[in-house]
Design an enzyme around this catalytic site. Structure first.
Site, PDB file in Angstrom:
ATOM      1  N   ILE A 194       1.483  -6.365   7.186  1.00 15.00           N
ATOM      2  CA  ILE A 194       2.082  -5.923   8.454  1.00 15.00           C
ATOM      3  C   ILE A 194       3.499  -6.482   8.580  1.00 15.00           C
ATOM      4  O   ILE A 194       3.693  -7.699   8.606  1.00 15.00           O
ATOM      5  CB  ILE A 194       1.212  -6.358   9.658  1.00 15.00           C
ATOM      6  CG1 ILE A 194      -0.224  -5.817   9.521  1.00 15.00           C
ATOM      7  CG2 ILE A 194       1.849  -5.898  10.976  1.00 15.00           C
ATOM      8  CD1 ILE A 194      -0.375  -4.309   9.447  1.00 15.00           C
TER       9      ILE A 194
ATOM     10  N   GLU B 267      -3.693 -20.373  -2.193  1.00 13.83           N
ATOM     11  CA  GLU B 267      -4.635 -20.634  -1.103  1.00 13.83           C
ATOM     12  C   GLU B 267      -5.853 -21.438  -1.561  1.00 13.83           C
ATOM     13  O   GLU B 267      -6.608 -21.947  -0.733  1.00 13.83           O
ATOM     14  CB  GLU B 267      -5.083 -19.299  -0.474  1.00 13.83           C
ATOM     15  CG  GLU B 267      -3.940 -18.591   0.253  1.00 13.83           C
ATOM     16  CD  GLU B 267      -4.282 -17.180   0.712  1.00 13.83           C
ATOM     17  OE1 GLU B 267      -3.733 -16.750   1.725  1.00 13.83           O
ATOM     18  OE2 GLU B 267      -5.090 -16.498   0.033  1.00 13.83           O
TER      19      GLU B 267
ATOM     20  N   GLY C 240      -0.257 -13.379   9.155  1.00 15.88           N
ATOM     21  CA  GLY C 240       0.899 -13.082   9.988  1.00 15.88           C
ATOM     22  C   GLY C 240       0.537 -13.355  11.442  1.00 15.88           C
ATOM     23  O   GLY C 240      -0.568 -13.026  11.875  1.00 15.88           O
TER      24      GLY C 240
ATOM     25  N   ASP D  36       4.248 -15.962   8.638  1.00 15.07           N
ATOM     26  CA  ASP D  36       5.282 -15.007   9.062  1.00 15.07           C
ATOM     27  C   ASP D  36       4.877 -14.420  10.409  1.00 15.07           C
ATOM     28  O   ASP D  36       3.766 -14.655  10.881  1.00 15.07           O
ATOM     29  CB  ASP D  36       5.442 -13.897   8.008  1.00 15.07           C
ATOM     30  CG  ASP D  36       4.154 -13.121   7.816  1.00 15.07           C
ATOM     31  OD1 ASP D  36       3.929 -12.153   8.536  1.00 15.07           O
ATOM     32  OD2 ASP D  36       3.333 -13.507   6.941  1.00 15.07           O
TER      33      ASP D  36
ATOM     34  N   MET E 111      -5.564  -9.777   5.376  1.00 16.77           N
ATOM     35  CA  MET E 111      -6.126  -8.654   4.628  1.00 16.77           C
ATOM     36  C   MET E 111      -7.569  -8.850   4.134  1.00 16.77           C
ATOM     37  O   MET E 111      -8.066  -8.014   3.377  1.00 16.77           O
ATOM     38  CB  MET E 111      -5.199  -8.332   3.441  1.00 16.77           C
ATOM     39  CG  MET E 111      -3.784  -7.962   3.895  1.00 16.77           C
ATOM     40  SD  MET E 111      -2.618  -7.704   2.549  1.00 16.77           S
ATOM     41  CE  MET E 111      -3.264  -6.225   1.789  1.00 16.77           C
ATOM     42  N   GLU E 112      -8.230  -9.936   4.542  1.00 17.21           N
ATOM     43  CA  GLU E 112      -9.566 -10.189   3.976  1.00 17.21           C
ATOM     44  C   GLU E 112     -10.650 -10.628   4.956  1.00 17.21           C
ATOM     45  O   GLU E 112     -11.829 -10.296   4.758  1.00 17.21           O
ATOM     46  CB  GLU E 112      -9.478 -11.289   2.879  1.00 17.21           C
ATOM     47  CG  GLU E 112      -8.633 -10.957   1.674  1.00 17.21           C
ATOM     48  CD  GLU E 112      -7.163 -11.280   1.892  1.00 17.21           C
ATOM     49  OE1 GLU E 112      -6.853 -12.133   2.749  1.00 17.21           O
ATOM     50  OE2 GLU E 112      -6.314 -10.661   1.218  1.00 17.21           O
TER      51      GLU E 112
HETATM   52  N1  ADE Z   1      -0.829 -12.366   5.235  1.00 15.55           N
HETATM   53  C1  ADE Z   1       0.202 -13.127   5.603  1.00 15.55           C
HETATM   54  N2  ADE Z   1       1.074 -12.435   6.368  1.00 15.55           N
HETATM   55  C2  ADE Z   1       0.566 -11.191   6.484  1.00 15.55           C
HETATM   56  C3  ADE Z   1       1.001 -10.011   7.136  1.00 15.55           C
HETATM   57  N3  ADE Z   1       2.145  -9.977   7.814  1.00 15.55           N
HETATM   58  N4  ADE Z   1       0.223  -8.904   7.027  1.00 15.55           N
HETATM   59  C4  ADE Z   1      -0.924  -8.932   6.327  1.00 15.55           C
HETATM   60  N5  ADE Z   1      -1.376 -10.021   5.688  1.00 15.55           N
HETATM   61  C5  ADE Z   1      -0.650 -11.142   5.769  1.00 15.55           C
END
Ligand code: ADE
Length: 231
Positions: free
Chosen positions: A152, A11, A77, A196, A172-173
């Site tokens: 997730i 990243e 995600g 995703d 997550m951040e």
């Molecule tokens: N970063 C990328 N995809 C993610 C997901 N599904 N959950 C949490 N962080 C992510």
């Protein structure tokens, strides 16, 4: 000076690679790269994944480098409908989907210290970044980005995050970075590329698409910095 934070090597690497006069300093096991991208002084940090890592990284960045603002970049995600892998989501606001003191009568996502559920990103900065992405042939969205200390990968959790917080993307951040920025009165923005769908397929899609998705965010940031140089 502009501050940029990413959790994973893919990243931020593309930014560090094009920095001139780059130096690396380590604090709390996190790398802070300073130098120029074009003619803009930048500090680019690798935080590692999760809310505590990114919060620690953000506070150190503010204390040691005092950037004018902080941009959180990376992958996410997809959560909202109509969000596809490869699309970009800009945060209008951020929320900690796993912060829950509802047993004490507070609404889910309410965060002590900043005393709110949604942390607002800097509107002008976000618009500036969005305009760059809109000039590229990619799907661009804006809305709530939800953060938690979980990858997730289930329909149930994804649906909870969307229906409770109206989120378009999860990661997550961002909300932890936003939390620290708000405590310090520091403007911030969040740019995330979708790797995703946060569902049962996420475990398979994430390793396949994360790197390419991260590349798109770096492309947008480089164009953003170039455009700022011209004004
Ligand atoms: N970063 C990328 N995809 C993610 C997901 N599904 N959950 C949490 N962080 C992510």
């Amino acid at each position: 000076m502009i501050g940029i934070i990413g959790a994973m090597e893919c990243e931020i690497r593309g930014l560090v690679d094009i920095m001139s006069g780059v130096t690396c300093q380590k604090f709390a096991s996190k790398s802070f790269y300073t130098g120029k991208i074009g003619s803009t002084e930048c500090v680019v940090a690798l935080s590692s994944e999760g809310k505590v890592n990114s919060a620690v990284c953000t506070q150190i960045m503010i204390d040691k480098y005092d950037p004018d603002f902080i941009i959180n970049t990376g992958v996410a995600g997809g959560v909202g409908s109509g969000i596809s892998i490869g699309d970009i989501v800009f945060a209008e606001s951020v929320v900690q989907h796993d912060y829950d003191v509802s047993a004490l009568g507070m609404e889910k996502g309410y965060v002590y210290g900043i005393d709110c559920i949604y942390g607002r990103t800097d509107e002008a900065l976000t618009r500036e970044l969005m305009e760059i992405a809109e000039g590229m042939s990619i799907g661009v969205h804006s809305g709530v980005v939800a953060s938690g200390d979980q990858f997730i990968s289930s329909r149930e959790k994804k649906d909870f995050i969307r229906s409770t917080f109206g989120a378009k993307a999860c990661e997550m951040e961002a909300a932890a970075i936003g939390h620290v920025c708000m405590l310090n009165g520091k403007p911030f923005a969040v740019i995330r590329a979708i790797s995703d769908g946060s569902d049962d397929g996420a475990k398979v899609d994430f390793p396949v698409f994360a790197e390419a998705a991260a590349k798109t965010t770096i492309e947008i940031l480089v164009k953003f910095l170039k455009k700022r140089e011209q004004r």
